[in-house]
Design an enzyme around this catalytic site. Structure first.
Site, PDB file in Angstrom:
ATOM      1  N   GLU A   1      15.966  57.396  28.720  1.00  0.00           N
ATOM      2  CA  GLU A   1      16.922  57.980  29.664  1.00  0.00           C
ATOM      3  C   GLU A   1      17.300  57.014  30.791  1.00  0.00           C
ATOM      4  OE1 GLU A   1      14.493  61.310  30.648  1.00  0.00           O
ATOM      5  OE2 GLU A   1      13.624  60.345  32.397  1.00  0.00           O
TER       6      GLU A   1
ATOM      7  N   HIS B   1       7.013  65.955  29.421  1.00  0.00           N
ATOM      8  CA  HIS B   1       7.650  64.895  30.213  1.00  0.00           C
ATOM      9  C   HIS B   1       7.167  65.010  31.654  1.00  0.00           C
ATOM     10  CE1 HIS B   1      10.956  63.076  27.614  1.00  0.00           C
ATOM     11  NE2 HIS B   1      10.056  63.633  26.821  1.00  0.00           N
ATOM     12  N   GLU B   2       7.199  63.874  32.372  1.00  0.00           N
ATOM     13  CA  GLU B   2       6.544  63.778  33.683  1.00  0.00           C
ATOM     14  C   GLU B   2       5.150  64.409  33.575  1.00  0.00           C
ATOM     15  OE1 GLU B   2       9.589  65.710  33.605  1.00  0.00           O
ATOM     16  OE2 GLU B   2      10.512  63.762  33.384  1.00  0.00           O
TER      17      GLU B   2
ATOM     18  N   GLU C   1       5.882  61.787  27.706  1.00  0.00           N
ATOM     19  CA  GLU C   1       6.699  60.680  28.206  1.00  0.00           C
ATOM     20  C   GLU C   1       5.747  59.778  29.007  1.00  0.00           C
ATOM     21  OE1 GLU C   1      11.037  60.515  30.335  1.00  0.00           O
ATOM     22  OE2 GLU C   1       9.450  61.645  31.305  1.00  0.00           O
TER      23      GLU C   1
HETATM   24  C1  NOJ Z   1      13.438  64.363  32.716  1.00  0.00           C
HETATM   25  C2  NOJ Z   1      13.068  64.254  31.277  1.00  0.00           C
HETATM   26  O1  NOJ Z   1      12.408  63.045  31.015  1.00  0.00           O
HETATM   27  C3  NOJ Z   1      14.325  64.369  30.454  1.00  0.00           C
HETATM   28  O2  NOJ Z   1      14.018  64.155  29.109  1.00  0.00           O
HETATM   29  C4  NOJ Z   1      14.963  65.703  30.693  1.00  0.00           C
HETATM   30  O3  NOJ Z   1      16.178  65.745  30.022  1.00  0.00           O
HETATM   31  C5  NOJ Z   1      15.221  65.941  32.187  1.00  0.00           C
HETATM   32  N1  NOJ Z   1      14.059  65.664  32.939  1.00  0.00           N
HETATM   33  C6  NOJ Z   1      15.634  67.369  32.460  1.00  0.00           C
HETATM   34  O4  NOJ Z   1      14.565  68.229  32.205  1.00  0.00           O
END
Ligand code: NOJ
Length: 674
Positions: free
Chosen positions: A478, A453-454, A472
């Site tokens: 989210e 992610h990121e 992601e």
């Molecule tokens: C951003 C992420 O996209 C998400 O999936 C995650 O829960 C939070 N950061 C915390 O790490």
């Protein structure tokens, strides 16, 4: 079948002009759909042009580099040599959206040398496919160019018109997590790739890059109008140079995918084809899977990552998720907040994260043994807060620990608010690209799959490292839970398949069933429940999460059946229809079973689609389970209204799909065993 041939200077010469004007070299794709022209201008500057189905799409576009403390590598060139070759091979993905992929192109390699002074050499290689172009710079080993410090890459994408474009801004606070803007290409600011375009003549283009390594990410700079330029992400706050290479060396491939239907961009595998084949050998340990996790409950405010009474990643809660996973056929259970470092403002204190130390109420040894006894595994979570140095210091131990506890996949995270990481290095700059590579390779040594992610953007690394399974890299589910702008509007998921998803699998985390999110009056998921199901087909990922809470799935057990039955590994993918930002319908055939799954989604407009099942085997009967929006469904007023019906279908059948505003349809099509 594979064949390669080449010859020196054996290229089509389309203009010679008495030896005064530089030659133009032309290379055409195998079926002739795509054409590239290459030449030098009067100053000896290299440029290319590109056509698709005889329409000019990229006019004179310059190539070259601005270097640190050295003359630019762009002027005064002559062509020393050129070769053309052809390649045709079909290769198999260990997992994927398409099992067999044909890599069929014509290649033109032009070797340039400066006429005066340093006589530096530069090769430019074009691979021309029927679905687009890849080109890259190659720096041969040479006396006057050993170490290259690039201030800017001067590559241009001089589009032949002011095309409609879909793009997100680059170097902004939230990295890739912005809603797509639709503007004429002359209005693009600084954009992350891939950027998608459509011309008035119904040609669709996507500009991106492939095999990004040992270099910095490319952005598209449109500040000077349709003459788009490459702009490299800076290295760090203190470095003037943006990328560092030595000779011999190469840049990543710059890519332009081309199609006459938007859906054909989705089934173009050009980015994968431009990556090196699998370097990991036997990767049977990388298995596509479905997972649930201790995740949504924190995003909707029912639990916390940090310690305290609401700490979600406690042993008892994790056991409940393991039980639910085992009862419902899920392979993995993601647990976020299992480690220390979450207390306080963790986004600002990524250096506090510890990747081996468990939270006091989380018993890793007992839980991994419990999971194993139930036939599931835990999925690790490494939120770094963007502090890659802190992560790198602990990575060896962390991956060893995961292997010891049977953790087969890790979700990494690089949340950082700003264009620059906490350590002064830019998200997507070369240091960051190198970091990503290290993570993938270390994970592979421990037989662990990575879901980032990121992330840095996907440029097809999964072909070379099949343990790099998903990312992601765009606004995911989210945002519906907490975003102050009300979350992802219904059109968002109808843009993603034609933009972000062209770069590779996306961990969007679909499957929200409790659409209105009680306790969060300003937020809701902006889709119907049926559309949430359809996303398992329209957004490709070999790892798919069912993001909602077990209790919400128990409430809608009949709809939950779709998430349990939908495939995650595909023999083939077919795009049935689509218009960027309006709707998309996709059918995928599951590898092994021969069953098909179809998903179709719309933006905020209701829509009726006739889904023709002519892709099914002729003469074969199938049982189709159709999960559709209820007659009164509407993502705003009645999102949880759905209907399920079971019918017999054949390749002659058509499903009349009435999609509600913000709605969708999901269909499981099982082969009737004779
Ligand atoms: C951003 C992420 O996209 C998400 O999936 C995650 O829960 C939070 N950061 C915390 O790490």
């Amino acid at each position: 079948m594979k064949y390669v041939f080449s010859w020196i200077l054996g290229l089509v010469l389309i203009s010679a002009c008495g030896g005064m004007k530089p030659k133009t070299y032309e290379v055409k794709s195998p079926e002739g759909h795509t054409r590239v022209g290459f030449s030098l201008d009067a100053k000896g500057r290299p440029y290319y042009m590109a056509w698709f189905n005889d329409q000019l799409v990229a006019d004179t576009s310059l190539l070259g580099f601005e270097l640190n403390e050295a003359a630019p590598l762009q002027n005064d060139f002559e062509v020393l040599n050129s070769t053309e070759s052809s390649f045709d091979e079909t290769w198999e993905q260990p997992w994927g959206e398409q099992q067999f992929i044909r890599n069929h192109y014509k290649e033109l390699k032009v070797s340039l040398q400066e006429k005066q002074a340093l006589k530096r050499k530069l090769d430019i290689v074009f691979r021309v496919y029927d679905d687009g172009i890849g080109f890259r710079y190659e720096f041969p080993e040479q006396e006057n160019l050993k170490h290259i410090e690039i201030l800017e890459e001067l590559t241009e994408f001089n589009l032949a018109g002011d095309y409609t474009s879909w793009w997100i801004p680059a170097l902004e606070r939230e990295q890739y997590e912005y809603l797509f803007q639709r503007t004429p290409s002359s209005k693009i600011g600084l954009a992350h790739t891939p950027v998608t375009f459509s011309t008035e003549k119904d040609i669709y283009l996507s500009i991106h890059e492939a095999a990004l390594k040992n270099y910095s990410s490319m952005m598209l700079d449109g500040k000077e109008g349709p003459r788009l330029k490459c702009s490299l992400v800076p290295y760090s706050t203190t470095e003037k140079s943006k990328a560092f290479l030595s000779t011999p060396g190469t840049t990543p491939w710059r890519t332009i995918q081309l199609a006459d239907k938007p859906g054909d961009l989705i089934t173009s595998y050009l980015i994968l084809n431009l990556n090196e084949p699998n370097q990991l050998g036997d990767v049977s340990w990388v298995k596509p899977c479905k997972y649930i996790g201790i995740w949504w409950e924190m995003h909707i405010g029912l639990g916390t990552w940090s310690s305290g009474e609401l700490h979600s990643a406690n042993t008892a809660n994790t056991k409940k998720y393991i039980d639910f996973a085992a009862e419902n056929g899920f392979d993995g259970v993601l647990v976020e907040g299992w480690n220390t470092g979450w207390d306080g403002d963790w986004v600002k204190h990524g250096g506090d994260f510890n990747f081996t130390q468990t939270a006091p109420d989380f018993d890793l040894a007992a839980l991994s043994a419990y999971a194993k006894s139930k036939g599931v595994y835990l999925i690790g979570h490494h939120e770094t807060g963007g502090n890659i140095d802190n992560y790198e210091r602990q990575m060896q131990d962390a991956y060893q620990q995961m292997e010891k506890y049977g953790i087969k996949a890790v979700k990494t995270g690089y949340v950082e608010h700003g264009s620059i990481l906490s350590n002064g290095k830019y998200h997507h700059g070369q240091a960051y690209i190198d970091h990503f590579r290290k993570v993938i390779q270390l994970a592979a040594q421990h037989k662990i799959a990575v879901v980032a992610h990121e992330p840095i953007k996907d440029t097809g690394e999964r072909r070379t490292f099949p343990n790099m399974v998903s990312r992601e890299g765009a606004r995911g589910q989210e945002y519906n839970a907490w975003s102050a702008d009300g979350g992802n509007p219904p059109e968002h998921e109808t843009i993603l398949p034609f933009t972000r998803c062209l770069s590779g699998p996306m961990d969007f985390t679909p499957g929200a069933f409790d659409i209105t999110i009680p306790g969060k009056p300003d937020n809701q998921v902006n889709t119907t429940l049926a559309k949430q199901l359809a996303l398992y087909v329209t957004i490709y990922s070999p790892v798919q999460m069912a993001c909602d809470l077990p209790a919400h799935y128990e409430k809608y057990a009949d709809a939950f059946s779709f998430i349990k039955e939908v495939g995650v590994d595909w023999e083939t993918t077919k795009v049935l229809g689509g218009k960027i930002g309006e709707f998309v319908s996709i059918a995928r055939k599951e590898k092994g079973s021969g069953d098909w799954f179809v998903g179709a989604i719309t933006n905020e407009q209701p829509r009726t689609l006739d889904l023709k099942l002519d892709f099914l085997d002729a003469g074969q009967s199938y049982t189709a389970k159709i999960y559709r929006d209820g007659k009164d469904a509407d993502y705003k007023t009645n999102p949880e209204s759905y209907e399920i019906e079971t019918v017999t279908v054949t390749s002659k059948s058509t499903i009349n799909a009435k999609l509600a505003p913000g709605g969708g349809i999901a269909v499981s099509i099982f082969k009737v065993k004779s």
